[in-house]
Design a protein around this motif. Sequence first.
Motif, PDB file in Angstrom:
ATOM      1  N   SER A   1       0.759  -1.127   0.045  1.00 11.15           N
ATOM      2  CA  SER A   1       0.047  -0.111  -0.021  1.00 11.15           C
ATOM      3  C   SER A   1       0.705   1.431  -0.157  1.00 11.15           C
ATOM      4  O   SER A   1       1.921   1.205   0.486  1.00 11.15           O
ATOM      5  N   GLY A   2       0.418   2.368  -0.186  1.00  7.82           N
ATOM      6  CA  GLY A   2       1.136   3.593  -0.435  1.00  7.82           C
ATOM      7  C   GLY A   2       2.005   3.721  -1.428  1.00  7.82           C
ATOM      8  O   GLY A   2       2.833   4.717  -1.515  1.00  7.82           O
ATOM      9  N   LYS A  47       3.064  12.388  -3.888  1.00  8.64           N
ATOM     10  CA  LYS A  47       3.046  11.618  -2.752  1.00  8.64           C
ATOM     11  C   LYS A  47       1.826  11.490  -1.918  1.00  8.64           C
ATOM     12  O   LYS A  47       1.458  10.177  -1.331  1.00  8.64           O
ATOM     13  N   ASP A  48       0.900  12.362  -1.942  1.00  8.47           N
ATOM     14  CA  ASP A  48      -0.588  12.115  -1.610  1.00  8.47           C
ATOM     15  C   ASP A  48      -1.675  12.079  -2.501  1.00  8.47           C
ATOM     16  O   ASP A  48      -3.036  11.999  -2.285  1.00  8.47           O
ATOM     17  N   LEU A  49      -1.170  11.696  -3.829  1.00  2.00           N
ATOM     18  CA  LEU A  49      -2.202  11.354  -4.680  1.00  2.00           C
ATOM     19  C   LEU A  49      -3.383  10.300  -4.226  1.00  2.00           C
ATOM     20  O   LEU A  49      -4.495  10.422  -4.311  1.00  2.00           O
ATOM     21  N   VAL A  53      -7.318  10.698  -4.447  1.00  4.15           N
ATOM     22  CA  VAL A  53      -8.482   9.732  -4.816  1.00  4.15           C
ATOM     23  C   VAL A  53      -9.464   9.069  -3.975  1.00  4.15           C
ATOM     24  O   VAL A  53     -10.410   9.084  -4.408  1.00  4.15           O
ATOM     25  N   VAL A  54      -9.144   8.667  -2.906  1.00  2.00           N
ATOM     26  CA  VAL A  54     -10.141   8.067  -2.164  1.00  2.00           C
ATOM     27  C   VAL A  54     -10.769   9.172  -1.502  1.00  2.00           C
ATOM     28  O   VAL A  54     -12.159   8.670  -1.521  1.00  2.00           O
ATOM     29  N   HIS A  55     -10.456  10.194  -1.213  1.00  2.00           N
ATOM     30  CA  HIS A  55     -11.232  11.160  -0.595  1.00  2.00           C
ATOM     31  C   HIS A  55     -12.529  11.680  -1.725  1.00  2.00           C
ATOM     32  O   HIS A  55     -13.767  11.503  -1.480  1.00  2.00           O
ATOM     33  N   VAL A  56     -11.932  11.872  -3.030  1.00  2.00           N
ATOM     34  CA  VAL A  56     -12.937  12.013  -4.003  1.00  2.00           C
ATOM     35  C   VAL A  56     -13.942  10.949  -4.184  1.00  2.00           C
ATOM     36  O   VAL A  56     -14.936  11.071  -4.328  1.00  2.00           O
ATOM     37  N   ASN A  57     -13.368   9.905  -4.479  1.00  2.00           N
ATOM     38  CA  ASN A  57     -14.481   8.690  -4.761  1.00  2.00           C
ATOM     39  C   ASN A  57     -15.418   8.372  -3.657  1.00  2.00           C
ATOM     40  O   ASN A  57     -16.466   8.200  -4.027  1.00  2.00           O
TER      41      ASN A  57
END
Length: 69
Positions: A1-2, A47-49, A53-57
């Motif tokens: 992950s990450g 680095k925070d991509l 993405v999770v936030h928007v989804n």
Amino acid sequence: SGCVIEPGVILMGVKIPDRRYVPVGSVVNTQEQADRMPEITEKYPLKDLNKGVVHVNTHLAKGYLAIKK
């Protein structure tokens, strides 16, 4: 992950180690190549991509569920 997979990457039968990124357009087809991918540092611009993405989804899913009600 990450890990971050940049655009145009082809991964074939490998696992990218945690906190690594695969540069744009890379073709990675051995685990040795995958293990040598650069580490994500504070200077890495994407680095925070994954967080973004999770936030928007998550917000999109909540919006779709609200419309459905």
